[in-house]
Scaffold this motif. Structure first.
Motif, mmCIF file in Angstrom:
data_model
loop_
_atom_site.group_PDB
_atom_site.id
_atom_site.type_symbol
_atom_site.label_atom_id
_atom_site.label_comp_id
_atom_site.label_asym_id
_atom_site.label_seq_id
_atom_site.Cartn_x
_atom_site.Cartn_y
_atom_site.Cartn_z
ATOM 1 N N TRP A 63 -27.124 4.778 -17.176
ATOM 2 C CA TRP A 63 -25.977 4.025 -16.670
ATOM 3 C C TRP A 63 -25.247 3.241 -17.754
ATOM 4 N N LYS A 64 -25.836 3.245 -18.969
ATOM 5 C CA LYS A 64 -25.242 2.457 -20.044
ATOM 6 C C LYS A 64 -23.799 2.851 -20.337
ATOM 7 N N GLY A 65 -23.516 4.167 -20.241
ATOM 8 C CA GLY A 65 -22.169 4.657 -20.516
ATOM 9 C C GLY A 65 -21.128 3.914 -19.694
ATOM 10 N N TYR A 66 -21.511 3.582 -18.446
ATOM 11 C CA TYR A 66 -20.556 2.912 -17.563
ATOM 12 C C TYR A 66 -20.157 1.536 -18.059
ATOM 13 N N LEU A 67 -21.050 0.948 -18.866
ATOM 14 C CA LEU A 67 -20.739 -0.358 -19.442
ATOM 15 C C LEU A 67 -19.441 -0.283 -20.251
ATOM 16 N N PHE A 68 -19.331 0.789 -21.022
ATOM 17 C CA PHE A 68 -18.150 0.954 -21.865
ATOM 18 C C PHE A 68 -16.958 1.501 -21.081
ATOM 19 N N LEU A 69 -17.281 2.279 -20.073
ATOM 20 C CA LEU A 69 -16.228 2.923 -19.299
ATOM 21 C C LEU A 69 -15.600 1.975 -18.292
ATOM 22 N N PHE A 70 -16.349 0.915 -17.956
ATOM 23 C CA PHE A 70 -15.976 0.056 -16.840
ATOM 24 C C PHE A 70 -14.513 -0.410 -16.805
ATOM 25 N N PRO A 71 -13.989 -1.018 -17.893
ATOM 26 C CA PRO A 71 -12.600 -1.509 -17.798
ATOM 27 C C PRO A 71 -11.615 -0.393 -17.458
ATOM 28 N N SER A 72 -11.799 0.741 -18.108
ATOM 29 C CA SER A 72 -10.900 1.866 -17.885
ATOM 30 C C SER A 72 -11.016 2.391 -16.462
ATOM 31 N N LEU A 73 -12.265 2.500 -16.008
ATOM 32 C CA LEU A 73 -12.511 3.037 -14.680
ATOM 33 C C LEU A 73 -11.948 2.114 -13.605
ATOM 34 N N LEU A 74 -12.080 0.818 -13.842
ATOM 35 C CA LEU A 74 -11.550 -0.171 -12.905
ATOM 36 C C LEU A 74 -10.045 0.038 -12.732
ATOM 37 N N GLY A 75 -9.355 0.219 -13.848
ATOM 38 C CA GLY A 75 -7.897 0.380 -13.814
ATOM 39 C C GLY A 75 -7.466 1.695 -13.211
ATOM 40 N N THR A 76 -8.031 2.790 -13.727
ATOM 41 C CA THR A 76 -7.613 4.091 -13.195
ATOM 42 C C THR A 76 -8.025 4.219 -11.738
ATOM 43 N N GLY A 77 -9.226 3.693 -11.411
ATOM 44 C CA GLY A 77 -9.678 3.731 -10.031
ATOM 45 C C GLY A 77 -8.754 2.937 -9.126
ATOM 46 N N GLY A 78 -8.482 1.698 -9.521
ATOM 47 C CA GLY A 78 -7.697 0.801 -8.689
ATOM 48 C C GLY A 78 -6.224 1.183 -8.621
ATOM 49 N N PHE A 79 -5.709 1.727 -9.718
ATOM 50 C CA PHE A 79 -4.274 1.989 -9.728
ATOM 51 C C PHE A 79 -3.907 3.439 -9.470
ATOM 52 N N VAL A 80 -4.852 4.339 -9.659
ATOM 53 C CA VAL A 80 -4.493 5.746 -9.472
ATOM 54 C C VAL A 80 -5.378 6.470 -8.471
ATOM 55 N N PHE A 81 -6.695 6.483 -8.699
ATOM 56 C CA PHE A 81 -7.547 7.322 -7.867
ATOM 57 C C PHE A 81 -7.568 6.861 -6.405
ATOM 58 N N LEU A 82 -7.850 5.573 -6.185
ATOM 59 C CA LEU A 82 -7.904 5.096 -4.807
ATOM 60 C C LEU A 82 -6.549 5.179 -4.113
ATOM 61 N N PRO A 83 -5.476 4.669 -4.750
ATOM 62 C CA PRO A 83 -4.176 4.811 -4.080
ATOM 63 C C PRO A 83 -3.797 6.262 -3.827
ATOM 64 N N PHE A 84 -4.324 7.160 -4.664
ATOM 65 C CA PHE A 84 -3.980 8.562 -4.419
ATOM 66 C C PHE A 84 -4.585 9.063 -3.104
ATOM 67 N N LEU A 85 -5.762 8.498 -2.753
ATOM 68 C CA LEU A 85 -6.342 8.845 -1.454
ATOM 69 C C LEU A 85 -5.395 8.417 -0.331
ATOM 70 N N ASP A 86 -4.758 7.267 -0.533
ATOM 71 C CA ASP A 86 -3.781 6.794 0.440
ATOM 72 C C ASP A 86 -2.587 7.752 0.494
ATOM 73 N N VAL A 87 -2.215 8.274 -0.690
ATOM 74 C CA VAL A 87 -1.120 9.244 -0.750
ATOM 75 C C VAL A 87 -1.480 10.487 0.058
ATOM 76 N N VAL A 88 -2.730 10.946 -0.105
ATOM 77 C CA VAL A 88 -3.182 12.115 0.656
ATOM 78 C C VAL A 88 -3.103 11.825 2.158
ATOM 79 N N ARG A 89 -3.578 10.651 2.544
ATOM 80 C CA ARG A 89 -3.550 10.267 3.958
ATOM 81 C C ARG A 89 -2.104 10.266 4.476
ATOM 82 N N ARG A 90 -1.230 9.623 3.714
ATOM 83 C CA ARG A 90 0.161 9.529 4.149
ATOM 84 C C ARG A 90 0.850 10.881 4.252
ATOM 85 N N SER A 91 0.378 11.839 3.439
ATOM 86 C CA SER A 91 1.049 13.136 3.445
ATOM 87 C C SER A 91 0.880 13.844 4.790
#
Lengths: 285, 297
Positions: B24-52
């Motif tokens: 799990w150590k890798g996630y330590l370094f990945l965390f900031p990036s994942l937080l941003g892409t997750g919060g701003f792109v991946f999760l909202p994209f699920l909303d986009v799929v729903r809305r479609s």
């Protein structure tokens, strides 16, 4: 045989020189003609820029060089300074943020096995390829919900989390020889130490190169500010420039040269790193 | 015996614990990036799929209606056709030209500093400035038409006719030639010199060397270069937009124009459906490529 190869080389060299001239020609014209007076400019380029009748004249150098356009731009156009400052702020914040976020992420992808890595790498690649317009809707939904639309943050935040720098940097980090890292581990270096004392110095050129690429990309940003900013006073230079092209041709050449300068400065200053960084993403692992 | 077994299993347990922590150590370094892409792109994209799958007003489920609306849309047909044509023409063209330039540059010149600088320079020129230059050259009353007129030939409005497509192609190649050339050069430099010398001793010519030594070893470089060229091809929208605005000549009406216009008209339903389709398409190409690469070993 020998002489034939020599002639061949000469032809190739000549061809390359010709190509070089074509490549730098637009820059030359833009800079040279920014010293043209407004009268000469209307006379020569009027048909294209202002819609007057006749044909545009081909001119390499201005007949009566003048600095008037620059003076007018720098002294009489407060909007220009606002736009310039907006560009500096937005681009600077994006590039700084990208480095803080993408460097550790690339390190993770290059140096650690972790569950879900392949899946995440796939998503990062996908995100990198998709044009801005596709992720625009999801970005808009979040920014709108967070009340960040029409603020500097609307341009900065999506830019910071771009995955292209992660992709470019990963190979730079993956190219660090195993032995160096293992030796440091034997000496008792922890994960953070490895990252800060070996990873970052070894990846220096890659980091510089994503900074320069990021700068060029966001300094020229059109799509993001166009969609996420409505207030005139928040708009960057890249959107201000096309506007004045229509209204004030003389000033627009000068403005485009001034906009070009920081980009050129970074470019010449960091060309070596930029090249190394681009090159690192192109070689085999 | 039992003691020994117990000792072994204890050790194994410690090892798996360590591994798990390391895992799990890798996630330590990945965390900031994942937080941003997750919060701003991946999760909202699920909303986009729903809305479609939903109606614009209210929350009514409409099944595939939005998708049907997009697929039946004429502007969508045009945009898909143009974008595909542009990709199919300009990416291979750029790859060939940049490879040629890189090979010639590597062979003919010892000192290539000046050339690298000159070829990379267009990257630094802002789109808005580029457009001013292109207008001077290709406008109805621009330099090319002036030249043609001087030769007694009829000019044309290059930016407002079918030729706009080719103007855009020229612009794309001009801008990206240097970047791709540097990528190819990196690949070329990585090929050991000795292989060429050995081949020369055995009487192989330049063409043979290129075909049997250079090309096979540029495969990985080719993949990365093609990928980045593809990404950069989406970016010519900037120039297209600045040259011709929201509704350019129909030969350069791209998907980006369409999305942009849907956004302006707040046609979120069509946007979401089209975005989902594009993601599936590009994701499919990526996966296909992965499988193909693995298959060939």
């Amino acid at each position: 045989m020998r002489s034939m190869q020599n002639t061949g080389d000469k032809v190739i060299k000549a061809g390359l020189f010709l190509l070089l001239l074509i490549m730098v020609f637009p820059l030359f014209i833009l800079v040279a003609d920014s010293f043209m007076g407004s009268r000469e400019l209307t006379e020569k380029f009027g048909p294209v820029l202002a819609g007057t009748k006749g044909m545009t004249e081909f001119t390499l150098l201005p007949m009566y060089p003048t600095l008037r356009a620059y003076i007018k731009l720098l002294l009489d156009s407060p909007e220009f300074f606002v736009a310039f400052w907006n560009s500096v702020l937005q681009t600077g914040a994006v590039v700084a943020g990208q480095i803080l976020v993408a460097v550790p992420a690339a390190w993770a992808f290059a140096r650690y096995p972790f569950p879900g890595k392949r899946m995440l790498w796939f998503l990062y690649m996908l995100l990198m390829i998709l044009p801005f317009q596709v992720t625009m809707v999801s970005g808009y939904l979040v920014l709108n919900a967070a009340g960040l639309m029409d603020t500097h943050w609307a341009v900065i935040i999506p830019g910071v989390f771009s995955t292209l720098p992660v992709f470019i940097l990963r190979k730079t980090f993956a190219a660090i020889p195993h032995e160096i890292l293992e030796a440091a581990q034997v000496d008792g270096a922890g994960d953070l130490r490895l990252f800060f004392h070996i990873g970052i110095p070894a990846g220096k050129s890659g980091i510089f190169s994503i900074a320069i690429l990021g700068f060029l990309e966001y300094w020229n940003g059109i799509e993001q500010p166009m969609t996420f900013l409505k207030t005139e006073s928040l708009r960057p230079l890249s959107l201000y420039l096309p506007d004045i092209t229509v209204s004030e041709a003389a000033v627009s050449f000068a403005a485009s040269v001034i906009m070009l300068l920081p980009a050129l400065l970074f470019f010449f200053f960091g060309q070596e790193y930029l090249e190394q960084g681009i090159a690192a993403s192109g070689i085999r692992e | 015996m039992l003691m020994k077994l117990r000792e072994i299993s204890r050790r194994r347990w410690i090892l798996t614990c360590q591994n798990r922590r390391k895992m799990w150590k890798g996630y330590l370094f990945l965390f900031p990036s994942l937080l941003g892409t997750g919060g701003f792109v991946f999760l909202p994209f699920l909303d986009v799929v729903r809305r479609s799958f939903l109606r614009a007003a209210g929350n009514g489920f409409v099944g595939l209606d939005n998708y049907r609306a997009v697929l039946g849309n004429e502007a969508f047909h045009l945009a898909v056709k143009n974008t595909a044509a542009f990709m199919a023409v300009c990416v291979p063209l750029l790859l060939l030209l940049s490879l040629g330039t890189a090979v010639f540059l590597e062979q003919a010149l010892r000192k290539s500093r000046l050339f690298k600088t000159g070829f990379l320079l267009p990257m630094a020129i802002p789109a808005a400035s580029v457009v001013v230059f292109f207008q001077l050259v290709f406008d109805r009353s621009g330099w090319i038409n002036g030249l043609l007129g001087g030769l007694g030939m009829e000019g044309r409005d290059w930016l407002a006719s079918d030729s706009a497509f080719w103007v855009l192609t020229v612009c794309y190649i001009w801008k990206n030639l240097g970047y791709d050339m540097i990528l190819w050069l990196a690949g070329l430099y990585a090929i050991p010199r000795e292989q060429y010398e050995a081949a020369k001793v055995q009487g192989a010519g330049r063409m043979a060397c290129f075909r049997f030594i250079t090309l096979p070893q540029l495969k990985e470089t080719a993949f990365v270069t093609a990928l980045l060229s593809f990404i950069n091809a989406f970016r010519v929208f900037r120039e297209a937009y600045l040259i011709a605005g929201e509704y350019p000549h129909e030969s350069i009406y791209m998907l980006q124009h369409l999305f942009n216009n849907w956004f302006t008209n707040l046609d979120i339903q069509k946007m979401t459906a089209a975005a989902v389709m594009l993601v599936v398409l590009i994701g499919g190409i990526l996966i296909g490529n992965e499988i193909y690469a693995k298959h060939r070993g």
